[in-house]
Design an enzyme around this catalytic site. Structure first.
Site, short mmCIF file in Angstrom:
data_model
loop_
_atom_site.label_atom_id
_atom_site.label_comp_id
_atom_site.label_asym_id
_atom_site.label_seq_id
_atom_site.Cartn_x
_atom_site.Cartn_y
_atom_site.Cartn_z
N HIS A 55 1.36 -1.10 0.19
CA HIS A 55 0.01 0.49 0.36
C HIS A 55 0.87 1.48 -0.31
O HIS A 55 1.59 1.15 0.48
CB HIS A 55 -0.66 -0.31 1.24
N VAL A 179 12.62 -19.66 21.28
CA VAL A 179 12.85 -19.71 22.38
C VAL A 179 12.52 -19.42 23.19
O VAL A 179 11.50 -19.47 24.10
CB VAL A 179 13.70 -17.73 22.38
N CYS A 448 3.01 -32.97 -8.75
CA CYS A 448 4.91 -33.39 -8.13
C CYS A 448 4.39 -33.34 -7.45
O CYS A 448 6.05 -34.08 -6.34
CB CYS A 448 4.53 -31.29 -8.42
#
Lengths: 493, 417
Positions: A55, A179, A448
């Protein structure tokens, strides 16, 4: 005791677009920096669900930081994408009015945009000209606010580009590094315990997105709460590429992420968005009401010829936020710990956010910055057979025959690209998909899929039954043939 | 360094399935000198190497074979010819009758005098039908699951819900059961089964697999891997009825919700398509672009591989006639589906030769009559959308058609089904 995996001047937590922009900016300076990601790959959080629309900046009253970074970020995007070899298309946006009342709203918006210095803005009230600009737009549209600088970008492409470039300039990336605890030490900074070892850092930039509140909680910073909105969207087959040239957006929708029909850098058309507050933070479900009851009819109001049967993938994004404006500031608990939680248009703002955090916030709390003379801003993407000329294709195949073996037929992706994606860090099918587009086309990996599983298994040296879609718990195939029969016969495995 | 290879051939066949193989053999037999066959996959055969069940070949070879056995026979025949077979070769562009293809050697441009399209079809995916919910691993199309099990050697999961009663879906219900997985249920949107009756009997009823017709999958639950599948009864507009939800624990959802002819290459060169997604073809199997012929499932989805081979052979014979300059185009009569006819192939009649009409009805009927124009009619005890209708009309009768041919199907409503 975990061994110390690294000692850094700055550690960034979270490898979404905000963290990626920060680490790349840090890599311009003579300091040591690392980025930690809890998932097995970068761009696996909120950023992968963004729409990739950049934007140009739509000023709102109660969000000064957003206003500032969104407009600046938009202007920075084109050059960064050129440097980082990331697909970018300056499509422009048409914010449309269906009636006089909406036209008056556009006029007001025009004044506001101009006052804030947003370049390339004009109000188009000539219906014929509007139809030349956007031939398939509804004939009920009477005017549009055209913002020429609105662009579309590959969101994951940008994150891969930023992080690969940061790493090439000396930064370190640690994946699977969740963490678990942070101990603050007033003199030297922080000690972090993670699932990938322990780290020492002088400064921490918490760019954990949806999980930023939890990470801040590790230093007992409970100064903000992360919430957000879910955005349901639909990707449409590139067969209808060109049905819109601009991002065409309905004015009636509120906020920056309303109903729109958008081109993408890959030729697909993106429809959005059903925007909702949902009880579960980070909920990425789609609903029938959202897809068939909201998005399709509303987008067809903008572009009546939009064919619903061309949908290839509905999905949801979730935009985390911590208030009306972006939260970008040092923690009240410890000023060496910088919290970042963006919000709507955060993707547009990301590059300016990176610059703001590194060049203003971190120095204000003591980080010394010294330009790195050898910084190289250029990064090359994986060569994509789909995008090359015939001569370039022949040359590439001559160098590496795997680029001549097409694995994904819908998007013309070669085995060479997939192997290179894995070399650059893809560990999962989604990691391969976001780097190569294999499985992103109209058959959605039907053809695939099994082949990519085999290539991932071969390149990573793991059995196919351990290859995942997107990390722990998302294994693609669960058993080998005959295994279940043995299980039944033997009673238990 | 390797450069672009340019070559010229008489006939190029795109696709090495039961259609393409038949077309390549036949084109050579009919006198084409240089024939090249392009197959994108590692092996020849298209979908048939993964179709290890029997039921193939009864019409074409006059004996019942498995998919791999059927293909093996065609491959053996092909090996006796000098057709240039290029596997792992992807045609990426078609301009007129010139093909651009990628191989591990280089990029090749093939200038063909005639092209036969044999790309078959692909499966409709979850995104096409917009099944809502989470987007975890464990949602597969039935054909992909079939490849995983029968070719790659992996089972997607052990508690499976199947949506759609197409033939592959039903065959996979049996296959998974035989592999020790539990097929929790099979769900079909329509009030009747979509595939062949023999598959309904042999794959579902014989294994007591619960079937919910007039239902659909209304939600998929599981962030990383499928954990639950929710199904709902549907109303007349095919929308789920709130309050009718049934929740099943499952780790896998298979979709057998339709096949789409794969015509991305065809449209590149301007081949016109029908609403079914297949190209418009005449009775000589030529498309709207001169020199481009098509056969098999790329035109319309066939019930039998045998007919795929057969129609592709006809396309090949006519492609060779075209090259030699004596394609028997003598007139143009349009063929259109009328009452209760979803589609009919061919779309135009240009020769005075015998014609095989293939069609499907929209809705099941009993004591039905199919009329081809005013001249041919055939009675059927039952007609169902799942059972393709084939009507062969001899040359003498075909000569009688001078105006547009409308195909209609009348009959009584079949409440039993």
């Amino acid at each position: 005791m975990q061994k110390v995996a690294g000692k850094f001047d700055v550690i960034v937590i979270g490898a979404g677009v905000a963290g990626a922009a920060v680490i790349r900016e840090l890599s311009k300076y003579n300091l040591s920096a690392a980025i930690l990601e809890k998932e097995p790959d970068v761009c696996f959080g909120a950023t992968k669900g963004t729409h990739g629309i950049v934007h140009c900046g739509f000023p709102v009253d109660d969000a000064p930081i957003k206003n500032r970074t969104e407009m600046k970020g938009c202007l920075m995007m084109e050059q960064a994408c050129a440097d980082l070899d990331v697909p970018y298309q300056k499509a422009g946006k048409l914010l449309v009015a269906f009636n006089e009342e909406e036209l008056r709203a556009l006029q007001k918006a025009l004044v506001s945009l101009k006052r804030n210095g947003v370049p390339g803005v004009e109000l188009v009230t000539d219906k014929d000209r509007l139809r030349v600009m956007e031939p398939n737009i509804s004939d009920q549209v009477i005017a549009a606010l055209h913002t020429a600088n609105t662009a579309v970008v590959s969101p994951w492409g940008l994150v891969f580009g930023l992080i690969e470039n940061a790493v090439a300039n000396g930064a370190k990336l640690y994946i699977d590094a969740k963490v678990q605890s942070i101990t603050a030490n007033n003199e030297s900074g922080f000690l972090l315990q993670t699932s990938a070892g322990s780290f020492a850092a002088g400064y921490i930039v918490n760019a954990a997105g949806l999980f930023a509140g939890k990470v801040a909680g590790l230093i007992k910073d409970n100064s903000f709460v992360v919430s957000g909105t879910r955005q349901q969207r639909i990707v449409m087959d590139k067969k209808i590429e060109g049905i819109v040239r601009h991002v065409v957006r309905d004015l009636r929708a509120t906020g920056a992420h309303g109903d729109f029909v958008s081109p993408t850098v890959y030729g697909d058309i993106l429809l959005g968005a059903k925007v909702e507050n949902v009880p579960e933070v980070g909920d990425l479900r789609t609903t029938r009401e959202g897809l068939d009851g909201w998005i399709l009819p509303r987008c067809r109001r903008l572009i009546p010829s939009l064919p619903p049967q061309m949908s290839i993938k509905p999905f949801s994004g979730y935009i985390p936020k911590a208030g009306a404006d972006y939260l970008i500031k040092p923690s009240p608990v410890n000023s060496r710990f910088i919290n970042i939680v963006l919000g709507g248009s955060g993707f547009s703002a990301s590059l300016a956010v990176g610059e703001y955090v590194v060049n203003e916030i971190l120095p204000s709390v003591g980080l010394q910055l010294q330009k790195k003379p050898g910084f190289n801003p250029i990064r090359k993407d994986i060569p994509h057979i789909h995008d090359l000329t015939d001569e370039e294709r022949a040359e590439l195949i001559g160098k590496d025959p795997l680029y001549g073996h097409i694995v994904c037929r819908c998007e013309t992706v070669s085995e060479g690209e997939i192997v290179e994606a894995i070399r650059r860090g893809a560990r999962t099918r989604d990691g391969v998909k976001f780097r190569t587009r294999s499985g992103m086309g109209r058959c959605q990996g039907g053809f695939c899929g099994p082949r990519v599983l085999r290539i991932l298994s071969r390149e990573l040296g793991i059995p196919v039954e351990q290859v995942t879609r997107k990390g722990e718990g998302s294994t693609e195939v669960l058993y080998r043939t005959k295994e279940l029969l043995k299980e039944a016969k033997g009673g238990s495995k | 360094m390797s450069g672009i290879i340019e070559r010229s051939v008489d006939v190029a066949v795109i696709g090495g399935g039961p259609g393409g193989l038949g077309a390549a053999i036949k084109a050579r037999e009919a006198g084409a000198k240089n024939v090249v066959l392009l197959e994108r996959s590692e092996e020849l055969g298209g979908m048939l190497p993964q179709c290890i069940h029997n039921g193939f070949g009864l019409h074409y070879f006059k004996e019942e074979l498995s998919g791999p056995a059927y293909i093996h026979r065609l491959v053996k025949e092909l090996a006796k010819t000098d057709v240039d077979v290029m596997t792992q070769t992807m045609a990426i562009k078609l301009e007129g009758t010139r093909i651009t293809a990628l191989t591990e050697k280089t990029l090749t441009r093939i200038n063909a005098k005639a092209v036969i399209l044999g790309m078959g079809c692909r499966e409709r995916s979850r995104g096409n039908i917009r099944i809502p919910g989470h987007r975890p691993a464990g949602v597969f199309t039935a054909g992909t699951a079939q490849r995983l099990i029968n070719v790659e050697g992996y089972i997607p999961g052990k508690k499976v819900v199947i949506l759609g009663s197409g033939d592959i879906g039903m065959i996979m219900a049996r296959r998974l059961t035989l592999e020790g997985a539990e097929v929790v249920c099979l769900v079909e949107l329509l009030p009747f089964i979509g595939g062949l009756i023999r598959n309904e009997v042999q794959c579902l009823r014989d294994f007591n697999i619960p079937v919910y017709t007039s239902h659909t999958v209304s939600d998929v639950i599981g962030k990383n891997r499928v954990e639950k599948v929710v199904i709902s009864q549907i109303d007349k507009e095919l929308k789920p009825i709130p309050g009718t939800e049934k929740e099943f624990e499952a780790d896998t959802l298979l979709l057998s919700v339709g096949l789409i002819p794969e015509n991305e290459l065809s449209t590149m060169t301007g081949v016109k398509l029908e609403p079914t997604g297949g190209p418009q073809v005449d009775d000589l199997w030529q498309t709207s672009v001169s020199g481009i012929f098509a056969g098999g499932n790329v035109v319309h989805v066939h019930d039998l591989a045998d007919y795929v081979t057969e129609s592709s052979e006809m396309a090949a014979v006519n492609a060779v006639k075209y090259i030699n300059g004596y394609l028997p185009v003598e007139r143009k009569v349009n063929v259109k589906g009328g009452k209760n006819i979803r589609y009919v192939v061919p779309n135009t009649i240009v020769s005075n030769q015998p014609v095989s009409f293939f069609m499907r009805v929209t809705w099941p009927l009993k004591n039905a009559t199919v009329r081809i124009g005013g001249l041919v009619s055939k009675k059927y005890a039952f007609v169902r959308p799942s059972e393709q209708i084939r009507i062969d009309v001899p040359a003498e009768m075909m000569k009688g058609f001078r105006e547009d041919i409308i195909v209609n199907c009348d009959g009584e409503e079949d409440v039993a089904r």
